[in-house]
Design an enzyme around this catalytic site. Structure first.
Site, short mmCIF file in Angstrom:
data_model
loop_
_atom_site.label_atom_id
_atom_site.label_comp_id
_atom_site.label_asym_id
_atom_site.label_seq_id
_atom_site.Cartn_x
_atom_site.Cartn_y
_atom_site.Cartn_z
N GLY A 18 64.91 35.98 89.22
CA GLY A 18 63.46 36.04 89.14
C GLY A 18 62.81 34.92 89.92
O GLY A 18 61.81 35.10 90.60
N ALA A 19 63.43 33.72 89.82
CA ALA A 19 62.88 32.55 90.51
C ALA A 19 63.89 31.42 90.42
O ALA A 19 64.89 31.50 89.71
CB ALA A 19 61.55 32.12 89.89
N MET A 20 63.61 30.33 91.17
CA MET A 20 64.48 29.16 91.16
C MET A 20 63.64 27.90 91.24
O MET A 20 62.73 27.79 92.07
CB MET A 20 65.46 29.20 92.34
CG MET A 20 66.35 27.98 92.46
SD MET A 20 67.38 27.74 90.99
CE MET A 20 67.71 25.98 91.12
N HIS A 70 57.62 29.27 83.44
CA HIS A 70 59.01 28.86 83.22
C HIS A 70 59.46 27.89 84.31
O HIS A 70 60.02 26.82 84.02
CB HIS A 70 59.89 30.11 83.20
CG HIS A 70 61.35 29.85 83.03
ND1 HIS A 70 62.03 30.15 81.87
CD2 HIS A 70 62.29 29.35 83.87
CE1 HIS A 70 63.31 29.82 82.00
NE2 HIS A 70 63.49 29.35 83.22
N GLU A 71 59.22 28.27 85.56
CA GLU A 71 59.66 27.40 86.66
C GLU A 71 58.89 26.08 86.69
O GLU A 71 59.46 25.03 87.02
CB GLU A 71 59.51 28.14 87.99
CG GLU A 71 60.27 29.46 88.07
CD GLU A 71 61.72 29.35 87.66
OE1 GLU A 71 62.38 28.35 88.03
OE2 GLU A 71 62.21 30.25 86.96
N GLU A 91 67.35 25.65 80.55
CA GLU A 91 66.85 27.02 80.47
C GLU A 91 66.20 27.35 79.13
O GLU A 91 65.17 28.04 79.09
CB GLU A 91 67.97 28.01 80.78
CG GLU A 91 68.57 27.84 82.17
CD GLU A 91 67.54 27.99 83.29
OE1 GLU A 91 66.42 28.45 83.03
OE2 GLU A 91 67.88 27.63 84.43
#
Length: 850
Positions: free
Chosen positions: A268-270, A302-303, A325
C-alpha cells in the site's frame, strides 16, 4: 541472499557505521545503473566481516586505500572485508540491475508516452540492490546521495531536492544532470529512498510545532496528474501532523515531507523518511467506493506515524517489527477518528483490521506479536495480520486498561530518550510502566509473547419475570494455543426503541480473566433483546451471541442505530461461519438481507468480500451454483434499488459483475457495458467497464476480440493490467495454459502484470479448468521459490495454490509436498501450510452447511 540474526548480532558488535556517500548513474541504459558507494565505519581492529551488495558486476573494491580483487571478495550478493582497521573507508564501484519486481530500484515505462519512471523499495533487505550497505536496521548512519540522471527528470530522496547541475550526455545521448543531496539524519538503510523520472508535483507547506516550515509535495506520473486530488492529501497530512506532534510531544523529525504515487508498487505504501511512496491505485482515475477513499486516508496517516515510529526510533531487529507497524496501525486509526472527517474509523478497524487479525491468528503459522525472527526469510512472511492488526488491537486494549493520557505520556518519554536510536520491547514497556504505574511485564508475556485468539461467550440465567439472576463471561482457547488472557471489555445491553431502532440501554465495563468471570453488576436487570460482549470493541477476542441475541441480530441487525455494534455482530456471525459453527447459507441470507441497508461504505465492502468467500469456499458444493445464482440475482436487485449515484449502487453493481453467470445475468452485463440499459445514476467509467467486461469473459460471453478492443480504448498501464487479468480469465484450457506458461515457466513478467494474471487465472465458474495444474503447481514451486525474488515467488506460491479445489485430494497432495520439503525453506513451508489450512477450513464449513 539470507542474513541470520546471529550474523547481524556479530556484525553489529564489530561495527559502528558513520556515513554512506552514494553516487548513482541512471544514464547507462535500460538494464543496469552505476553505483559507487563510499562507506566510513569504525570496527574492531583486525576483525573481518562483509558488506551486502546485490550486483551485476563489481568493478572496484578498495578498503582503506588497498584495492581488493572483486572476483575474490564478491559473490554478487556479499563482499568480504578482511582485516579491518579501527577506522575504515570502503569504496565499492559496481553495476546494479534495474528490477521489474517492485524491489530494489524498480524501472517502469509508461505505455501512454514512453516515459521512464524509477523508484526504490528497500524494506526488508533491498537497499543492497542499489548500493553497498550493511543491511540491518541497527547499523544506522547518515546517507548522502549524488544522482546523475536525464536533465528533464525530477529526482527525489530523503533530503530536500537540490538544484541540478548539467552533466553532459549519457550513454543514450540524452542530456544529463547531477543532483547532490545533503546528508540525511541518522537512518536505517531500509527507509532511505530514491524516486526519479519525469514525475509531476503539486507543492504546499505547513508549520511544524517547532516553528519550522515543512515543505510538502505530492507526486505522480505525468499521465496520471489529471486525476490526482492533491489538496485532499495535503489536508490529511496537515491534520495528521498536528495530531501526532501534539500526541508524541516531538516535532516532525525531517526537513520536508513528500508523498509519491508510483507504478507497479507491491504494497500500500512505504515509510521512507520524508519521501513516502504509495501504490498508484490511490490515484483515482475512476469513481471508487467511499471505503477506498477512507483506506487511502488511513494509509496516509499510517505512513506519517512511521516518521516517528520506525524512522526516528527504529527496532533493533525484525522481531520487534510490531514496534513500527502495530503503533502506526493503531495511531492512524486514532488520528482518523479524532482529527479527520473519518469519525467512524474504529468501525472500519473492527471489521477490516481485526477481521484480518482473527483470520491470521487461527492459522497453523500464527505467532506471537513479538515474533521469533531468525533470519530475513522469517521476517519476509511476517508482514501479516499479527504484526499489523493484532498488534494494533492489543495496543487499543492496553490503552483502555492504562488510560490514553498515561499511554501517550509513556510514548512521549520514549521518543525523548530514544530519538535516532534503535530499541527493543523492554525500552517501550519501561516508559509505559513509568507513566501508567502498572506492571506490564505479565501483560507483555500474555499478549505480546504468546499466540492465539480467545473466544468469549455469555452465560446467564433469568427468572420468570425475565430478570437476570446470574451473568458469567466464559473464556476459552484451542488446545494448540491454550493461553487464557486478561481482557478489558464492555458488555452492552440493546433493546428496540419506539422507532424500531436497536439502541444501547445499559453498559458495564470490566476486567475479564480466566475461564469464568462473574458480572454481578448485571444481576437484577431485565434481560435485553441483545447482549453484546466486547461492546465498543475494546478487547481482542472472538465473541459469540447467546441464542436469543442471535435471533434478534438476524431480524434486526440493520436496525442498530450505531455502526460499531452492528459491525461487531456481523463479525461474530462471519467468524462462526468460518469456524463451521453456523451454516454458510445462513450467513449468505444475513448479508443479502442487510447489506442493502448498510450505511457504512467500508462495512459494505467487507460484507461483499465475505459474501464472495462464502460462495467460493464455505457453502455445500452441491448447492454452490444455485446459491451463487440466487445471490447474483439479489445483488442486482439491490443495486437497482439503491439510490441513483450512491456508493451502495456502485459497490453492489461491481459485486454483481463478479458473480454473474446465468444467461440472463450475463445479458444484463452486456446491456450495461454497451450503454443500452444503464441504471440511472450509474457512471460506467473506464474501470467499471473493465469489471463488466471481465465478468463477461469469465462467463464465456466475450473473448480476445473484445479484450483487444477495450485495451485500444484504454491504452494505459491500468488498461494493460486489466487486459492481462481478462485474458487469463478466458474459460478455455488453451487460455489457462498460456497464462500458466507466462506465470510459472517464464520469469519475465513484471510484478503488477503477474499479480493481475494470477487473479484472472483463478477466476473460473468451472473449477475443472484448474485441475490439470495441481500437480504442476507442486512440482514447480520449489524452483520458483529458489530462483525468483521474494515478492514474485510469494505471489505465485500463494496465488496459484489450488484453493478452489476443496477436496481431500488437495490436502493429501499438499501433505506429501510438505513432507518432502522437510525443514528446508521454512518460509515456503509456512505459505503452503497457510493455504492448506484454507482448504481444510472450507471443508469443515461445507460439512456444516449440508
Amino acid at each position: 541472499m539470507n542474513l541470520t540474526r546471529d550474523e547481524a548480532r556479530t556484525r553489529a558488535a564489530l561495527l559502528t557505521v558513520q556515513s554512506y556517500d552514494i553516487s548513482l548513474d541512471l544514464t547507462r541504459g535500460d538494464r543496469v545503473f552505476g553505483s559507487r558507494t563510499v562507506v566510513t565505519f569504525d570496527a574492531e581492529q583486525g576483525a573481518s566481516t562483509f558488506i551486502d551488495a546485490v550486483t551485476d558486476k563489481v568493478h572496484r573494491v578498495e578498503l582503506n586505500g588497498v584495492p581488493l580483487e572483486p572476483r575474490e571478495v564478491s559473490d554478487g550478493v556479499r563482499i568480504q572485508l578482511p582485516v579491518l582497521a579501527a577506522t575504515n573507508t570502503l569504496v565499492v564501484d559496481a553495476d546494479m540491475p534495474y528490477m521489474n519486481t517492485g524491489e530494489g530500484l524498480h524501472r517502469f515505462v509508461d505505455p501512454v508516452d514512453g516515459e521512464v519512471y524509477l523508484y526504490t523499495q528497500f524494506e526488508v533487505p533491498d537497499s543492497r540492490r542499489v548500493f553497498a550497505v550493511f543491511e540491518q536496521p541497527d547499523l544506522k548512519a547518515t546517507f548522502r546521495f549524488l544522482v546523475t540522471a536525464p536533465a528533464s527528470w525530477d529526482v527525489i530522496s530523503n533530503s530536500p531536492t537540490p538544484e541540478p547541475v548539467p552533466a553532459g550526455e549519457g550513454a543514450d545521448g540524452v542530456a544529463g544532470a547531477t543532483w547532490s543531496f545533503e546528508p540525511t539524519p541518522v537512518l536505517s538503510s531500509y527507509v532511505t529512498a530514491l524516486i526519479a523520472g519525469p514525475y509531476q508535483s503539486v507543492r504546499s507547506e505547513l508549520t511544524s510545532s517547532s516553528g519550522r516550515t515543512i515543505p510538502l509535495g505530492v507526486f505522480a506520473r505525468k499521465s496520471l496528474m489529471q486525476y490526482l486530488d492533491a489538496e485532499n492529501i495535503f489536508d490529511l497530512t496537515r491534520q495528521g501532523f498536528a495530531f501526532y506532534e501534539e500526541q508524541f510531544g516531538t516535532p516532525y523529525p525531517f526537513e520536508k515531507y513528500d508523498q509519491l504515487f508510483v507504478p507497479e508498487f507491491n504494497a500500500g505504501a512505504m515509510e521512507n523518511a520524508g519521501a513516502v511512496t504509495f501504490v498508484e491505485t490511490y490515484v483515482f482515475r475512476s469513481r471508487v467506493p467511499d471505503a477506498t477513499v477512507e483506506r487511502r486516508a488511513i494509509t496516509v496517516l499510517h505512513e506519517l506515524a512511521h516518521m516517528w515510529f520506525g524512522d526516528l526510533v527504529t527496532m533493533r531487529w525484525w522481531n520487534d517489527l510490531w514496534l513500527n507497524e502495530s503503533f502506526a496501525e493503531y495511531m492512524s486509526t486514532l488520528a482518523a477518528a479524532e482529527a479527520t472527517e473519518f469519525r467512524q474509523a474504529w468501525t472500519t478497524f473492527a471489521i477490516l483490521e481485526k477481521g484480518w487479525a482473527y483470520r491470521q491468528d487461527q492459522l497453523p503459522s500464527t505467532h506471537p506479536i513479538v515474533a521469533r525472527i531468525d533470519d530475513l526469510d522469517d521476517v519476509q512472511v511476517n508482514f501479516d495480520g499479527i504484526t499489523y492488526a493484532k498488534g494494533a488491537s492489543v495496543l487499543k486494549q492496553l490503552v483502555a486498561w492504562v488510560g490514553q493520557g498515561e499511554f501517550m505520556a509513556g510514548v512521549r518519554e520514549y521518543f525523548v530518550k530514544h530519538a535516532g536510536k534503535n530499541t527493543e520491547l523492554v525500552d517501550l514497556l519501561t516508559e509505559l510502566e513509568a507513566a501508567s504505574g502498572r506492571d506490564l511485564r505479565a501483560w507483555s508475556a500474555l499478549w505480546l509473547e504468546t499466540a492465539g485468539v480467545n473466544t468469549l461467550r455469555p452465560e446467564f440465567a433469568i427468572d420468570e419475570d425475565g430478570v437476570i439472576t446470574s451473568f458469567t463471561i466464559l473464556q476459552s482457547a484451542i488446545d494448540a494455543f491454550p493461553t487464557l488472557r486478561p481482557h478489558r471489555l464492555a458488555v452492552g445491553f440493546y433493546d428496540l426503541d419506539d422507532d424500531g431502532a436497536l439502541v444501547r440501554v445499559h453498559r458495564v465495563e470490566l476486567d475479564v480473566d480466566g475461564e469464568r468471570t462473574e458480572v454481578p453488576q448485571l444481576i437484577g436487570r431485565p434481560r435485553p433483546a441483545l447482549v453484546l460482549l466486547n461492546d465498543d470493541d475494546l478487547a481482542y477476542a472472538k465473541i459469540r451471541l447467546d441464542p436469543a441475541s442471535l435471533r434478534t441480530s438476524v431480524q434486526h441487525v440493520k436496525d442498530f442505530r450505531d455502526s460499531l455494534p452492528r459491525t461487531l455482530v456481523l463479525a461474530s456471525a462471519w467468524d462462526a461461519t468460518r469456524d463451521g459453527e453456523s451454516p454458510a447459507r445462513e450467513y449468505l441470507e444475513l448479508v443479502l438481507q442487510n447489506v442493502g441497508a448498510e450505511s457504512d461504505s467500508s462495512v459494505v465492502l467487507v460484507l461483499l468480500r465475505q459474501l464472495a468467500s462464502t460462495l467460493a469456499f464455505y457453502v455445500a458444493p452441491q448447492d454452490r451454483d444455485r446459491l451463487g445464482d440466487e445471490a447474483a440475482d439479489r445483488l442486482l436487485e439491490l443495486a437497482l434499488a439503491a439510490p441513483a449515484g450512491s456508493d451502495a449502487q456502485l459497490q453492489l453493481m461491481k459485486a454483481f459483475a463478479g458473480h454473474a453467470r446465468t444467461p440472463a445475468q450475463l445479458g444484463t452485463l452486456e446491456a450495461i457495458l454497451s450503454g443500452q440499459d444503464v441504471p440511472p445514476g450509474l457512471e460506467v467509467d473506464q474501470d467499471l467497464r473493465w469489471e463488466l467486461l471481465t465478468g463477461l469473459v469469465v462467463g464465456g460471453r466475450c473473448g480476445e476480440n473484445e479484450i483487444a478492443a477495450e485495451l485500444e480504448r484504454d491504452a494505459t498501464a491500468t488498461g494493460q493490467l486489466a487486459a492481462a487479468e481478462a485474458r487469463a480469465a478466458v474459460p478455455t484450457a488453451a487460455a489457462k495454459e498460456a497464462a500458466w506458461t507466462a506465470l510459472v515457466d517464464s520469469a519475465e513478467l513484471p510484478n503488477a502484470v503477474q499479480r493481475s494474471m494470477i487473479s484472472g487465472f483463478t477466476r473460473v465458474h468451472d473449477r475443472s479448468l484448474l485441475e490439470p495444474f495441481v500437480e504442476r503447481y507442486f512440482s514447480s514451486i520449489e524452483d520458483v521459490w529458489s530462483s525468483r525474488t521474494y515478492e514474485i515467488a510469494q505471489q505465485i506460491v500463494v496465488g496459484l495454490y489450488p484453493s478452489l479445489l476443496t477436496t481431500q485430494a488437495t490436502l493429501d497432495r499438499t501433505d506429501s509436498f510438505i513432507a518432502g520439503l522437510g525443514e528446508d525453506s521454512p518460509s515456503l513451508r509456512r505459505l503452503v501450510l497457510e493455504s492448506r489450512d484454507g482448504v481444510e477450513r472450507a471443508m469443515r464449513a461445507q460439512a456444516a452447511d449440508r
